[in-house]
Design an enzyme around this catalytic site. Structure first.
Site, mmCIF file in Angstrom:
data_model
loop_
_atom_site.group_PDB
_atom_site.id
_atom_site.type_symbol
_atom_site.label_atom_id
_atom_site.label_comp_id
_atom_site.label_asym_id
_atom_site.label_seq_id
_atom_site.Cartn_x
_atom_site.Cartn_y
_atom_site.Cartn_z
ATOM 1 N N GLN A 19 58.767 17.800 27.451
ATOM 2 C CA GLN A 19 60.097 17.783 27.525
ATOM 3 C C GLN A 19 60.362 16.749 26.418
ATOM 4 O O GLN A 19 60.231 15.593 26.570
ATOM 5 C CB GLN A 19 60.848 17.698 28.584
ATOM 6 C CG GLN A 19 62.373 17.981 28.884
ATOM 7 C CD GLN A 19 62.914 17.835 29.946
ATOM 8 O OE1 GLN A 19 62.150 18.561 30.950
ATOM 9 N NE2 GLN A 19 64.060 17.672 30.472
ATOM 10 N N GLU A 62 52.661 19.545 17.396
ATOM 11 C CA GLU A 62 53.298 20.666 17.691
ATOM 12 C C GLU A 62 54.686 20.822 17.422
ATOM 13 O O GLU A 62 55.339 21.895 17.667
ATOM 14 C CB GLU A 62 53.117 20.916 19.287
ATOM 15 C CG GLU A 62 53.798 19.999 20.018
ATOM 16 C CD GLU A 62 54.172 20.715 21.505
ATOM 17 O OE1 GLU A 62 53.943 19.988 22.414
ATOM 18 O OE2 GLU A 62 54.689 21.899 21.638
ATOM 19 N N CYS A 109 40.458 40.844 31.692
ATOM 20 C CA CYS A 109 40.149 42.314 31.271
ATOM 21 C C CYS A 109 41.363 43.252 31.155
ATOM 22 O O CYS A 109 42.295 42.854 31.129
ATOM 23 C CB CYS A 109 39.132 42.913 32.475
ATOM 24 S SG CYS A 109 40.440 42.788 33.846
ATOM 25 N N GLN A 149 45.922 19.314 26.700
ATOM 26 C CA GLN A 149 46.131 17.960 26.131
ATOM 27 C C GLN A 149 45.546 17.025 26.870
ATOM 28 O O GLN A 149 45.892 16.953 28.173
ATOM 29 C CB GLN A 149 47.808 17.626 25.853
ATOM 30 C CG GLN A 149 47.968 16.494 25.183
ATOM 31 C CD GLN A 149 49.480 16.277 24.983
ATOM 32 O OE1 GLN A 149 50.147 17.078 25.468
ATOM 33 N NE2 GLN A 149 49.885 15.026 24.748
ATOM 34 N N LYS A 173 47.689 15.248 29.754
ATOM 35 C CA LYS A 173 48.437 16.078 30.708
ATOM 36 C C LYS A 173 47.902 17.415 30.704
ATOM 37 O O LYS A 173 48.600 18.175 30.250
ATOM 38 C CB LYS A 173 49.650 15.654 30.580
ATOM 39 C CG LYS A 173 50.179 15.939 29.215
ATOM 40 C CD LYS A 173 51.912 16.068 29.316
ATOM 41 C CE LYS A 173 52.311 15.900 27.912
ATOM 42 N NZ LYS A 173 53.892 15.971 28.022
ATOM 43 N N ARG A 194 40.313 44.827 24.954
ATOM 44 C CA ARG A 194 40.785 43.868 26.120
ATOM 45 C C ARG A 194 39.475 43.418 26.695
ATOM 46 O O ARG A 194 39.481 42.435 27.218
ATOM 47 C CB ARG A 194 41.514 44.494 27.081
ATOM 48 C CG ARG A 194 43.181 44.745 26.528
ATOM 49 C CD ARG A 194 43.889 45.382 27.781
ATOM 50 N NE ARG A 194 44.561 44.246 28.510
ATOM 51 C CZ ARG A 194 45.408 43.860 28.397
ATOM 52 N NH1 ARG A 194 46.354 44.071 27.282
ATOM 53 N NH2 ARG A 194 45.895 42.806 29.216
ATOM 54 N N PHE A 241 36.027 41.340 30.294
ATOM 55 C CA PHE A 241 35.487 40.265 29.168
ATOM 56 C C PHE A 241 35.117 39.085 30.086
ATOM 57 O O PHE A 241 36.152 38.252 31.035
ATOM 58 C CB PHE A 241 37.251 39.990 28.636
ATOM 59 C CG PHE A 241 36.975 39.155 27.551
ATOM 60 C CD1 PHE A 241 36.166 38.094 27.418
ATOM 61 C CD2 PHE A 241 37.776 39.404 26.240
ATOM 62 C CE1 PHE A 241 35.998 37.287 26.385
ATOM 63 C CE2 PHE A 241 37.716 38.629 25.123
ATOM 64 C CZ PHE A 241 36.643 37.578 25.158
ATOM 65 N N ASN A 251 42.591 42.488 37.320
ATOM 66 C CA ASN A 251 42.582 41.968 36.073
ATOM 67 C C ASN A 251 43.393 40.492 36.440
ATOM 68 O O ASN A 251 44.448 40.377 37.028
ATOM 69 C CB ASN A 251 43.512 42.830 35.060
ATOM 70 C CG ASN A 251 43.689 41.998 33.842
ATOM 71 O OD1 ASN A 251 43.259 40.696 33.514
ATOM 72 N ND2 ASN A 251 44.625 42.465 33.118
ATOM 73 N N GLY A 252 42.405 39.300 35.825
ATOM 74 C CA GLY A 252 43.036 38.118 35.973
ATOM 75 C C GLY A 252 42.103 37.328 36.774
ATOM 76 O O GLY A 252 40.943 37.339 36.444
#
Lengths: 458, 1478
Positions: free
Chosen positions: B952, B900, B15, B943, B946, B45, B216, B236-237
């Site tokens: 890397q 990517e 939110c 993905q 993983k 938001r 949200f 928020n979180g």
């Protein structure tokens, strides 16, 4: 590992042609430690190890290659011997180019790993360090008879002894080893390697009965009564003729008889069946590994000329490619695309082979090319000695019937998928069951049959 | 359990939030207006339903409007006394209010007024109206004389009692019952809150502070009671560790003693947490409970959301002592969190240790404090602003209303550390095991066993496990990396010996919360482990500091011995507080009964003998004894101890042979183990190295390495879920349990997610029996162990779907005629006869129709449109392979995926262009031209191989081509972070989708998720964030490199996730708005048809495509040595590439034809007709299949099964920039006619400049326009993503400040931000600015937030201060910082350069020194660098008139000594082009 980009594939070193023609000692030298390490180090340790699946024994090839490359030779030895009854022997005699090395992922442009050579090195080096195969000290009750001491029999015995079962082996010949002993010439396989394995089996408690033919020296009833299980590893010992006129002539021989004679002579037996080809013109009919053994033995015996006659072209030869190369090096002539029509004779003596030339058809759907006889292409290939190397068939001895073991139309013993015959106590594997094939498949059959026997006994 | 129906409608929420407060506690209506305005201006938001009225909820938590309340009371004839409280109640059933009032009376509270809150229902959307409860206020006063403290306690007690009583009334909810605060909230849009609540319109409604929140939610079934703020917080979180926290709250509840409440009252309050509430609500419950019991406001806040202290060397020792003391009983509620909180007197805000949620504050000269997620939600007079800042990672800010004082981080810390003698307490009572040990891993006695090999065999320590896992760990000290995907069956379907931990799939964060980077952000991570009892959390006492501590839960002999000696009564060190007892986990027969018996023994010992360290030891395994799986034993005992209310006094220590990789350790810890002694891992290592004749010290090193690797792996597994400390991970049960019966999961693993309920205790026992016989009866003579086959194929080992036979069948006969291979019969046969290996193999078709003629079925070309290649970057595979895939897909009309790593612009507009362009966390090669070349933009959130991890690309694989595609230089290591640094929550994802829809309005936006239980919730949220397409990827997906345990143990089969997502979308009426795709091991038409029936409209192929191009599943991609030239950049090896486009086409033709034949046989003519038709599948008639419950996968709920929309358009149509685009379009048409535009901007105008940039890129690609072609001068506070993906030729001048993501992905142009207040004390930009930028310039004459220039690879920038983690993962570009930076500077920075002005000499401590070094530039040989810096600063001064730059330049000769130049350690040639400085 993965150093295939750094090192090239290297085959084991061969002895100088001139020197090796003078004796029956092995042609190939065993890899030294550093060469074995380097060559093993090329391995990619594939996620799909095609070498392993291409091996009839399913040898843990990537595993022991890695252990060789990373200098854990004892572990490599253990891994290599776990699946195989005699890796140092198969490392020498297997046609790797159509098995593991043929399947190797690097065999597409990079050069396969020298798997056979490393395999031989692993065990030979281990033996030198004093390592030996291990057998169970935990003795179990079951008692199993092994009929035949060839690769299938030795393999079955090995795996039974490893689990602690009691094993007695019956061999009608004077020495154990079957085809390994008498079929394969010494320049491919030193005979002491077989004796070494047999001796370890004896040390592990196996009883070996030589010159003992079932149905003759020991009755089938006795056999059935004395043992909890029986494994038939009779091999395919009947040589095949071509079925052409004149092939019964006195100087037309079967490959196995020719090779056995030489081997017995080499071992110091005084025997009457030895075929002397010195200064003679030898013609060998056939294109398989046995044919190669015959031509190469003939060269060593001092034949005046040696020719190998084969009905297809070189690309279609069934035998190991490296043997063809070796034969050529040793002075053998190859005549490809010829089909024997008859043996020209003079009374009981063959004078040569009447041949028709052939050509190869376009590949069919399966990619195989057929042989087409060229009409009117007849010609004579003169010869003093003619050797038929056209494969082997099982003999189907009479005692099978008294044991109620069924055989099929071509004399092969019928079994189910776990090698059990029509007699619930009796198992069979190797050439006598599947027809003439490789030593490694016989070894695999012997092992798998032994596992099946163990399962019923446990 | 088992039936996961509730998951389809469950939710996660994120939110916008904030607070407004008057520092002098003055009440005014203006304060309320400000709060509402702020809330309104963060509407983007939240989420909005189609009617434009129904949101996911919003609300205000207000100080009680004294005047107003007295006014309304007196109107009703009630004269309120000094002390009174008001309950705000939502109730559908008015009799519940009576119940409430009864509880009031029974607690000595007198009800003086029941008031129906006046509302205007016109403000509500249909959904909100339908669920509208009665909104009632109940006024109470003390019935007898009681202190105000007691009065507040009674209010709390009453509410709790009433809640417990009415627990079954889903529509009854008490937002607040307090004498200090009151909540006005509901299912209302912020714009309508005043319209709805008539009270709020009254000018007499005056407040001194307000917390506010806009929600949200991921689902579309919002409820009134879910709206925030709660009673004490607005959050928020997302709390990642909430499962563990909830479990631990139960443990802590076992023995509470309070100064406020009597024991009887405490009993009435329990449970502390309301059942079935959200993570935020649980946190609120806990915080409120602590406050109600008299725990100090700051201590309560900081014990729940502590700053990172374990690995923070710069922290004050006394402060650290406070945290260390607190941690003995409290673990962090870990996860992205910005929390505003209040107890009525204090009001404050704090953010999580990672700084993952934004929290910005403004203090004004007229004594107002404003905190919001974004700047600019209120239009403030710039002259009135005293301070504009933001909270940095782990910081707190608060207001003491009583004293009218702002308390900053330092004030709060000073208070905390000096409130008690924490350091002294710790010194006296805390013991560190390490201090009793000379050295570890020198004594190997415990690791020598006569029957080692039998033990190894029992524990499934195969040759492969040693070779692939244990040896690499011992050698390198880290978990080994593998490649390609997992193609083996689930443990429950397997026919071979599998570890018990294989039933557990690791959970991972995606979208609603971010994973974190355990390597680069080590400072926040900790494995610190303590032994001892959990004391009463409501008081602080010196003896509560008593703890035995160690730095990792993975013990070795030395530490285990010390731990043991403390609890063993024959030892001189014996302390009854740590009394231990060892319990063997062996059994002979009857697994279940043995488990129950063992547990009873443990409970008895704990209760009667006061044992506090329970040691579960499996070393008694032998020929006659088998083992209860350790996870099962721990899980069961853990729950039994809790049931018996003695869990708080116990630490469970597991001596287990079952642990030899990080996953195995994580499973035990996740279900309750405090520590693990993995003796078989050490024993195997010792045996392994014995043959190599290592010295004692070398052996010590390899043993240490194994432990180090497991530690690192544990951190990785925790961080995947965004959890930082092992204390918050313990008891979390963060696994999907696949294939165990409901009985087992209920007994042992309650709370974890489960599916495919199946194997019973008896089945597990049979498996144990089998491995026991294998180990102790069957002996191998030569090589005593099993070979394995779990990671790589072995005959007789685990089944591999890409085994040699399959691969050969796909390669298909003679390679010489590869162009026209069309015979895939043998592949089809292999796949169709593989026999119950994967979930789909358990289903057969069950058509309701008769077969039709093949000619009536849609054409193969129609089917091709549904085919895509899975994302594979050019980099992970060779350019040849990459182009072949693209060409094949384009030829047939499917779509290829760039992966990517960028794509060569030469391929754009050709047959080799990838229609799908991927946007991954590294943002490599993501430029305007790249984005504009796509028809579909795919955001890779996770993905399959993983999920939850980064990656890397080692420098040696970065060839010049790869480097150019990724906008970096060859040889530079490229790191992809685990999260997208602009997606920490669902509203962030909505923002990124918005950005992408601006840069390329024609493209479909796709979000790639990985199958996991709960993915349905995420999918619904993604659909609400306006994605057009959702991909559910199977956990078996391939990769070029991933840690082995991640490959194997994270991510579920696609069948599970696909079905759940499809049904969840339907349940939320969102399926019609989004397209659904799946991938994962699809090989034949049968696979495709089954995927369609489970809900997928399109299908992606990865490994299959590569295999057709020659891949042999060597699993060596990560070595760059692919011998067939598919997955390598080595030029020599690439010559071996033999793949052809034709071959791929013939394979896809085979699949399409196969699909057509199946469709015909089922009587259907189009795929469209079977999508989602799971009723066309049935479980095969088979005994083994009967064991499992497939209902979750075959579920079909009512609703539309396919996407019905062309595009899922955002609520915000960005009219603002569309108008501007019209104005500047002539310059785009005619590049040589520059244009200047002046206008105003607000935080509502998001992604400014992106739409125009997209239009430029559409025609000119990345070449853009000539410099300064389009000049836009703006005034105000810009919204998020200001200048995102900016194209060359654009110049944005902002007279004001901007929010998060300034210049993200910018490729060229200039962004110049000149706030009125300049310098490092004032904020000019938000978090994560310049993320993934590839060029251009950014000048801000103020400071910016966290993670500045993260993954910058080309932008040149000057700012005057930053938050934490600046320049993280940077690979190029130049950054100049003329002020303070936060900590962890340059973590993972492998390229580029930073100049940092550091007159106070504190910078070096803030660097993450792993990869970078700081050098001085006042020497002779740094002349070039000096010159460069000076020219850059001059340019900066010229553009910004920065006072700081001016001052520095005035005195440059002296000031140059205060600059550090930071560069990657191995960089020798500096990419400094002095011309760029101008």
């Amino acid at each position: 590992m993965l150093n295939f980009t750094k090192f090239e594939r290297i085959n084991p070193e061969k002895r100088d042609v001139l020197k090796r023609l003078k004796d029956y000692d092995e042609v190939y030298k065993v890899f030294g430690k550093s060469r074995a390490k380097e060559q093993s180090d090329r391995c990619m340790q594939c996620g799909d190890p095609y070498c392993h699946t291409g091996c009839p024994l399913g040898n843990y090839i990537p595993a022991w290659l890695k252990q060789t490359a990373t200098k854990d030779p004892d572990l490599a030895f253990a891994l290599s011997n776990e699946t195989s009854p005699f890796p140092e022997i198969l490392g020498r005699i297997c046609p790797q180019d159509v098995l593991c090395e043929g399947a190797c992922s690097l065999n597409t442009g990079h050069g396969a790993i020298s798997i056979g050579a490393v395999e031989t090195h692993i065990s030979e080096a281990a033996f030198e360090r004093g390592l030996k195969p291990k057998f169970s000290s935990n003795k179990k009750d079951g008692k199993i008879a092994i009929i035949g001491s060839g690769p299938a029999g030795i393999s079955a015995a090995t795996f039974l002894l490893r689990k602690g079962y009691q094993v007695e082996m019956f061999e009608r010949a004077d020495r154990a080893g079957g085809l390994l002993m008498y079929g394969i010439p010494g320049f491919k396989l030193d005979k002491t390697t077989i004796e070494r394995r047999i001796n370890w089996l004896l040390e592990a408690g196996m009883k070996l009965h030589l010159n003992c033919e079932i149905g003759k020296d020991k009755s089938s009833e006795e056999l059935e009564n004395e043992f909890d299980g029986i494994f038939l590893g009779l091999g395919a010992t009947a040589g095949r003729f071509a079925g052409i006129d004149g092939e019964k002539s006195s100087n037309v021989y079967l490959a196995i008889d020719f090779l056995t004679g030489i081997q017995k002579r080499n071992l110091g037996n005084d025997n009457v069946d030895f075929v002397d080809v010195k200064d003679k013109r030898v013609v060998v009919i056939g294109g398989g590994d046995t044919a190669m053994d015959c031509v190469r033995s003939s060269v060593r015996e001092g034949a005046k000329s040696v020719k190998c006659l084969y009905r297809r072209n070189e690309a279609n030869m069934p035998g190991s490619k490296k043997e063809v190369v070796n034969s050529k090096e040793e002075g053998v002539d190859f005549v490809f695309n010829v089909s024997p029509k008859s043996i020209k004779t003079d009374g009981n003596l063959a004078l040569g082979v009447e041949l028709l030339t052939t050509s190869m058809s376009e590949p069919d759907e399966s990619g195989r090319q057929k042989v087409v006889i060229n009409d009117g292409s007849e010609y004579l290939e003169e010869a003093d000695v003619i050797i038929m190397a056209l494969g082997f068939s099982p003999e189907a001895p009479a005692f099978l019937k008294s044991l109620n073991v069924k055989t099929n139309s071509w004399g092969g013993i019928e079994t189910n998928a776990s090698f059990k015959t029509s007699n619930a106590k009796i198992y069979a594997g190797g050439d006598c069951q599947r027809g003439a094939h490789l030593a490694v498949t016989a070894a695999a059959d012997g092992r798998d049959a032994a596992r099946a026997i163990i399962q019923t006994l446990a | 359990m088992g039936c996961n129906l509730d998951l389809l409608t469950s939710f996660k929420d994120n939110c916008g939030f904030g607070l407004v407060a008057d520092m002098k506690n003055r009440q005014s209506h203006k304060n309320l207006e400000d709060a509402i305005t702020s809330l309104e201006r963060m509407m983007h938001r939240g989420a909005v339903a189609a009617d434009g009225k129904t949101g996911d909820g919003s609300g205000l938590l207000l100080s009680i409007p004294e005047y107003f309340m007295r006014k309304v009371a007196s109107k009703e004839g009630v004269d309120l006394p000094e002390t009174y409280g008001i309950a705000m109640i939502f109730a559908k059933d008015l009799s519940d209010i009576d119940t409430f009032e009864e509880f009031c009376e029974s607690n000595d509270l007198k009800v003086v007024l029941r008031r129906t809150v006046p509302v205007d229902t016109d403000a509500l959307g249909a959904q909100a109206l339908a669920s509208l409860p009665n909104i009632i206020q109940v006024f109470v006063v003390p019935n007898t004389l009681m202190s105000s403290k007691r009065f507040d306690a009674m209010l709390y007690l009453t509410r709790k009692e009433c809640e417990h009583k009415l627990i079954d009334k889903k529509d009854f909810y008490i937002p607040t019952f307090s004498s200090k605060v009151i909540a006005y909230k509901g299912l209302i849009m912020p714009t309508h809150i005043k319209h709805f609540y008539v009270d709020l319109r009254d000018e007499d409604f005056k407040i001194s502070f307000s917390l506010f929140h806009q929600r949200f939610s991921t689902n579309t079934l919002p409820q009134w009671k879910l709206a925030q703020p709660f009673r004490a917080i607005a959050h928020n979180g997302e709390i990642n560790s909430v499962e563990a926290n909830r479990f631990n709250v139960e443990i802590k509840s076992e023995q509470l003693k309070s100064d406020i409440f009597s024991d009887e009252e405490i009993a009435k309050l329990l449970p502390i947490l309301q059942v079935g509430s959200s993570d935020s609500a649980s946190l609120d419950n806990m915080f409120e409970f602590m406050l109600a019991n008299g725990v100090d406001f700051f201590k309560a806040a900081r014990s729940l959301v502590p700053a990172p202290w374990q690995n923070a060397p710069h922290m004050d020792a006394d402060l650290r002592a406070f945290y260390e003391y607190t941690a003995t009983a409290m673990e962090a509620w870990d996860g992205p969190a910005a929390v505003s909180l209040t107890d009525g007197r204090h009001i404050g805000c704090l953010i999580d240790r990672n700084g993952l949620r934004p929290s910005k504050y403004v203090i004004t000269k007229d004594d107002k404090l404003y905190i919001t997620s974004e700047y600019g939600t209120l239009t403030l007079d710039e002259d009135n602003i005293l301070e504009r800042g933001r909270l940095q990672s782990g910081e707190m800010i608060a207001l003491d209303l009583k004293h009218g004082k702002v308390l900053k981080e330092d004030d709060i810390n000073d208070y905390l550390k000096s409130s008690q003698y924490y350091s002294k307490w710790l010194n006296e009572d805390m013991d560190y095991i390490q201090e009793y040990i000379e050295d570890s891993f020198l004594n190997t006695n415990d690791y020598i066993f006569d029957d080692l090999e039998k033990k190894q065999k029992y524990f499934n320590i195969t040759y492969e496990a040693i070779d692939q896992m244990i040896e690499p760990m011992a050698k390198d000290g880290k978990e080994p990396v593998g490649s390609m995907g997992d193609d083996t069956p689930l443990a429950c379907f397997s026919k071979v010996n599998r570890n018990f931990s294989d039933f557990f799939k690791q959970k991972f964060a995606q979208v609603t919360n971010p994973p974190i980077d355990p390597y680069r952000e080590k400072v926040v991570m900790s494995l610190e482990t303590g032994f001892g009892k959990i004391h009463n959390i409501l008081t602080e006492q010196p003896e509560f500091a008593k703890r035995l501590k160690t730095t990792s839960p993975i013990l070795m002999k030395e530490k285990f011995d010390i731990l043991y000696s403390f609890g063993y009564n024959q030892s001189p060190r014996y302390d009854s507080y740590y009394k231990n007892e060892t319990f063997s986990t062996t059994f002979t027969t009857d697994l279940k009964a043995s488990l129950v018996k063992l547990s009873a023994k443990v409970v008895k010992a704990v209760k009667e003998d006061k044992v506090s360290i329970v040691i579960l030891d499996d070393r008694d395994i032998c020929e006659s004894n088998k083992l209860i799986p350790m996870a099962m034993a721990i899980g069961y005992i853990n729950h039994q101890l809790l049931k018996e209310e003695v869990r708080h006094s116990v630490s469970i220590v597991s001596v287990s042979g079952e642990v030899y990789d990080p996953h195995m350790a994580a499973v035990l810890i996740g279900f309750g183990a405090t520590a693990i002694y993995p003796y078989m891992m050490y024993a195997t290592t010792v045996a392994l190295y014995k043959r190599k004749a290592l010295s004692k010290y070398e052996l010590q090193r390899v043993l240490k390495n194994t432990q180090k690797a497991v530690n690192a792996g544990l951190l990785k597994i925790m961080s995947k879920m965004g959890i930082c400390t092992v204390a918050s991970y313990r008891n979390s049960g963060l696994f999907d349990i696949i294939g165990l019966s409901d009985e087992i999961t209920e007994d042992c693993f309650e709370g974890a997610y489960t599916d495919l309920a199946g194997l019973t205790y008896a089945d597990i026992e049979a498996r144990i029996e089998k491995s026991h016989i294998n180990a102790y009866i069957d002996e191998n003579c030569m090589f005593p162990l099993d070979l394995g086959g779990f990671y790589k194929y072995t005959n007789g080992g685990e089944y591999h779907d890409y085994g040699p036979a399959t691969t050969k069948a796909m390669h298909n006969k003679s390679a010489s005629k590869k162009e026209d291979i069309s015979d895939f019969d043998s592949l089809k046969e292999l796949v169709e006869n593989r026999d119950k290996k994967f979930i789909r193999d358990f289903f057969e078709f069950n058509s309701d129709k008769g077969a039709i003629d093949l000619s009536a079925v849609e054409s193969k070309e129609d089917i091709f449109k549904r085919f895509a290649s899975a994302a594979m970057s050019c980099g992970s595979i060779s350019p040849e392979a990459h182009e072949a895939v693209a060409e094949a897909m384009n030829t047939i009309g499917g779509a290829s995926n760039s992966g990517e790593g960028g794509e060569d612009p030469k391929r754009f507009n050709t047959l080799k262009n990838s229609k799908i362009k991927q946007i991954a966390s590294g943002r490599f090669g993501v430029t305007p031209g790249y984005l504009r070349s796509a028809e579909e933009l795919q955001i890779k959130v996770a993905q399959g191989a993983k999920p939850g991890e980064g990656g890397q690309l080692p420098g040696h694989k970065v060839t010049p081509l790869i480097a150019s595609l990724r906008h970096t230089v060859a040889g530079v290591t490229l790191i992809s972070p685990p999260p997208h640094h602009d997606i920490y929550s669902i509203e962030d994802l909505a923002q990124l989708i918005f950005d992408l829809k601006q840069i390329n309005p024609l493209a479909k936006i796709t979000v790639k998720l990985v199958s996991s239980i709960g993915v349905g919730t995420i999918a619904a949220g993604v659909a609400k964030a306006y994605a057009d397409k959702i991909i559910i990827s199977g956990g078996d997906g391939g990769t070029g490199a991933a840690p082995l345990t991640s490959l194997k143990h994270a991510g579920n089969a696609w069948e599970m996730g696909l079905s759940e997502a499809h049904n969840a979308l339907k349940a939320n009426h969102l399926r019609e708005s989004v397209h659904v795709q799946t991938d994962g091991g699809l090989k034949t038409g049968m696979d495709v048809v089954k995927a369609a029936m489970l809900g997928a409209e399109s299908y992606a192929f990865g490994t299959a495509a590569l295999t057709l191009l020659g891949c042999k599943i060597l699993r060596i991609c990560h070595t760059n040595k692919c011998s067939v030239g598919v997955a390598t950049q080595d030029e020599n090896l690439r010559d071996h590439f033999e793949g052809t486009v034709e071959r791929l086409i013939s394979y896809f033709t085979f699949i399409a034809e196969d699909v057509r034949n199946i469709l015909a046989s089922l009587g259907y003519s189009r795929i469209e007709e079977i999508v989602g038709r799971s009723d066309l599948l049935k479980v095969i008639d088979d005994d083994f299949a009967k064991k499992f419950d497939f209902q979750n996968i075959l579920r079909r709920i009512d609703g539309i099964d396919t996407c019905q929309k062309d595009s899922n358009d955002p609520f915000d149509d960005n009219k603002y920039e569309k108008e501007l685009l019209k104005k500047v379009h002539r310059t785009i048409e005619n590049p040589n006619s520059p244009i200047k535009v002046n206008t105003e901007i607000s935080n509502l105008n998001r992604s400014f400049g992106t739409l125009i940039s997209g239009e430029i890129a559409r025609f000119y690609g990345d070449s853009g326009l000539p410099d300064n072609s389009i000049n836009i001068n703006l005034k105000g506070i810009a919204g998020q993503s200001f200048g995102a993906f900016l194209s060359k030729g654009m110049t944005l001048h902002l007279d004001g400040a901007a929010n998060d993501y300034v210049g993200k992905g910018m490729n060229g142009g200039k962004i110049i931000i000149n706030p009125k207040h300049q310098g490092q004390e004032f904020a000019g930009g938000g978090n994560t600015c310049l993320y993934g930028a590839t060029g251009g310039k950014l000048y801000i004459r103020a400071s910016v937030g966290e993670r500045f220039a993260v993954r910058n690879s080309g932008c040149i920038s000057v700012v005057e201060g930053t938050g934490d983690n600046p320049c993280e993962y940077m690979t190029g570009g130049i950054v100049v910082i003329l002020g303070n930076t936060g900590i962890n500077f340059g973590a993972g920075m492998t390229g580029g350069i930073a100049f940092v002005y550091d007159p106070e000499k504190g910078f070096v401590d803030k660097m993450n020194q792993e990869l970078i070094e700081a050098v001085r530039i006042d020497t002779d040989d740094t002349e070039r660098e000096r010159l460069y810096l000076k020219r850059l600063l001059l340019d900066y001064l010229h553009e910004t008139e920065s006072e700081e730059a001016d001052r520095i330049l005035q005195n440059f000769r002296a000031e140059i000594r205060n600059f550090w130049m930071v560069k990657p350690k191995n960089m020798t040639v500096l990419p400094l082009d002095p011309d760029e400085g101008d």
